[in-house]
Design a protein around this motif. Structure first.
Motif, PDB file in Angstrom:
ATOM      1  N   GLY A  25     -73.452  65.627  25.633  1.00 40.84           N
ATOM      2  CA  GLY A  25     -73.298  67.063  25.453  1.00 40.84           C
ATOM      3  C   GLY A  25     -72.283  67.725  26.351  1.00 40.84           C
ATOM      4  O   GLY A  25     -72.405  68.917  26.683  1.00 40.84           O
ATOM      5  N   LEU A  26     -71.232  66.991  26.734  1.00 42.64           N
ATOM      6  CA  LEU A  26     -70.239  67.539  27.661  1.00 42.64           C
ATOM      7  C   LEU A  26     -68.811  67.348  27.152  1.00 42.64           C
ATOM      8  O   LEU A  26     -67.884  67.095  27.932  1.00 42.64           O
ATOM      9  N   SER A  27     -68.618  67.473  25.871  1.00 43.50           N
ATOM     10  CA  SER A  27     -67.285  67.280  25.289  1.00 43.50           C
ATOM     11  C   SER A  27     -66.249  68.238  25.871  1.00 43.50           C
ATOM     12  O   SER A  27     -65.054  67.924  25.917  1.00 43.50           O
ATOM     13  N   ASP A  28     -66.708  69.396  26.321  1.00 42.40           N
ATOM     14  CA  ASP A  28     -65.780  70.406  26.833  1.00 42.40           C
ATOM     15  C   ASP A  28     -65.497  70.256  28.328  1.00 42.40           C
ATOM     16  O   ASP A  28     -64.818  71.086  28.922  1.00 42.40           O
ATOM     17  N   LYS A  29     -65.992  69.176  28.942  1.00 44.51           N
ATOM     18  CA  LYS A  29     -65.828  68.993  30.379  1.00 44.51           C
ATOM     19  C   LYS A  29     -64.955  67.776  30.720  1.00 44.51           C
ATOM     20  O   LYS A  29     -65.019  67.249  31.834  1.00 44.51           O
ATOM     21  N   ILE A  30     -64.123  67.360  29.788  1.00 41.61           N
ATOM     22  CA  ILE A  30     -63.333  66.145  29.957  1.00 41.61           C
ATOM     23  C   ILE A  30     -62.475  66.178  31.218  1.00 41.61           C
ATOM     24  O   ILE A  30     -62.421  65.206  31.982  1.00 41.61           O
ATOM     25  N   ASP A  31     -61.806  67.297  31.469  1.00 43.66           N
ATOM     26  CA  ASP A  31     -60.885  67.375  32.601  1.00 43.66           C
ATOM     27  C   ASP A  31     -61.469  68.167  33.770  1.00 43.66           C
ATOM     28  O   ASP A  31     -60.736  68.692  34.608  1.00 43.66           O
TER      29      ASP A  31
END
Length: 267
Positions: free
Chosen positions: A152-158
């Protein structure tokens, strides 16, 4: 070993040397010398345990009961003083065992996350597959992105660890462990360092793993997770397994007085 059994622990014992200075209560001029006394601490004592393939086991017990030491021995972060541990048909405590191979097979998630602070989430997850398994970077990156989506962390890649909440950091840590394609997952108090509102997001990921058939040993006192996912609960005290059984047996009708007294404090 039976095809249904994943882990077999036989007479596992872990002893630590404890050093204590004697005579510290004496006045300085009364002491002729400072004597150091060595004593033995049995962190784990003669533990026998078989874990079935796909089984989820919750290990509970007071502080210092040997819970964490036992699971740390399963991936050789601690070495047994005596006894043996088998995964499938391989004795991983044999001196000839390949420790790196053992740790590929057995993933571990710690209480304190242990993420690399100078790496973003993508590189924290992809590092081990590249360095240890020799995976191509592009392939490792794609795998890391897939695992971040899974937790559930697709938006935290960078995003770097210090920019993530505690619950998010722990989910990245779980994804990092899964990047090595382990067959067994060990969790050492994975939610104890989290604020209450962050605990559920981590437990949801663990519950999903359990439902997918991952073999799991979890040191925790999260009773909600136990009732939702654990097939067996083990109570340890003073390095020994005192009692084990289903959640209903241990929580509702335990047989040992030591278990009963401990549960009075956490239920």
């Amino acid at each position: 070993m039976s095809d249904d059994n994943k882990i077999r622990i036989e007479k596992a014992t872990k002893i630590f040397n404890v050093y204590k200075r004697e005579g510290s209560s004496q006045k300085k001029w009364e002491r002729k010398s400072k004597q150091i006394k060595k004593s033995l601490l049995y962190a784990v004592k003669d533990v026998d345990l078989t874990v079935r393939r796909g089984e989820v086991i919750l290990i509970i017990g007071p502080s210092g009961s040997g819970k964490s030491t036992l699971i740390r021995c399963i991936n050789r972060l601690e070495n047994l003083s005596s006894g043996s541990i088998w995964i499938d048909d391989e004795c991983i405590t044999d001196e000839k065992a390949d420790i790196r191979k053992v740790r590929e097979e057995v993933g571990m998630v710690f209480q304190s996350f242990n993420l690399f602070p100078h790496l973003d989430a993508l590189h924290n997850i992809s590092l081990a597959p590249v360095v240890v398994k020799g995976m191509l970077k592009e392939e490792a990156f794609e795998k890391a992105k897939s695992l971040l989506k899974r937790v559930g962390l697709s938006d935290k890649i960078d995003t770097y660890p210090d920019q993530l909440s505690g619950g998010q950091q722990q989910r990245v840590a779980i994804a990092r462990a899964l990047a090595m394609d382990p067959h067994i997952m060990l969790f050492d108090e994975p939610t104890s360092a989290l604020d209450p509102e962050m605990i559920k997001e981590v437990l949801d990921v663990m519950l999903a793993l359990a439902n997918e058939g991952m073999t799991m040993l979890v040191v925790s006192h999260e009773m909600g997770f136990a009732r939702a996912a654990a097939q067996r609960v083990i109570f340890m005290d003073e390095g020994e397994i005192v009692e084990q059984g289903t959640c209903e047996k241990i929580f509702d009708r335990c047989e040992e007085e030591r278990t009963r007294k401990f549960l009075e404090h956490i239920l």
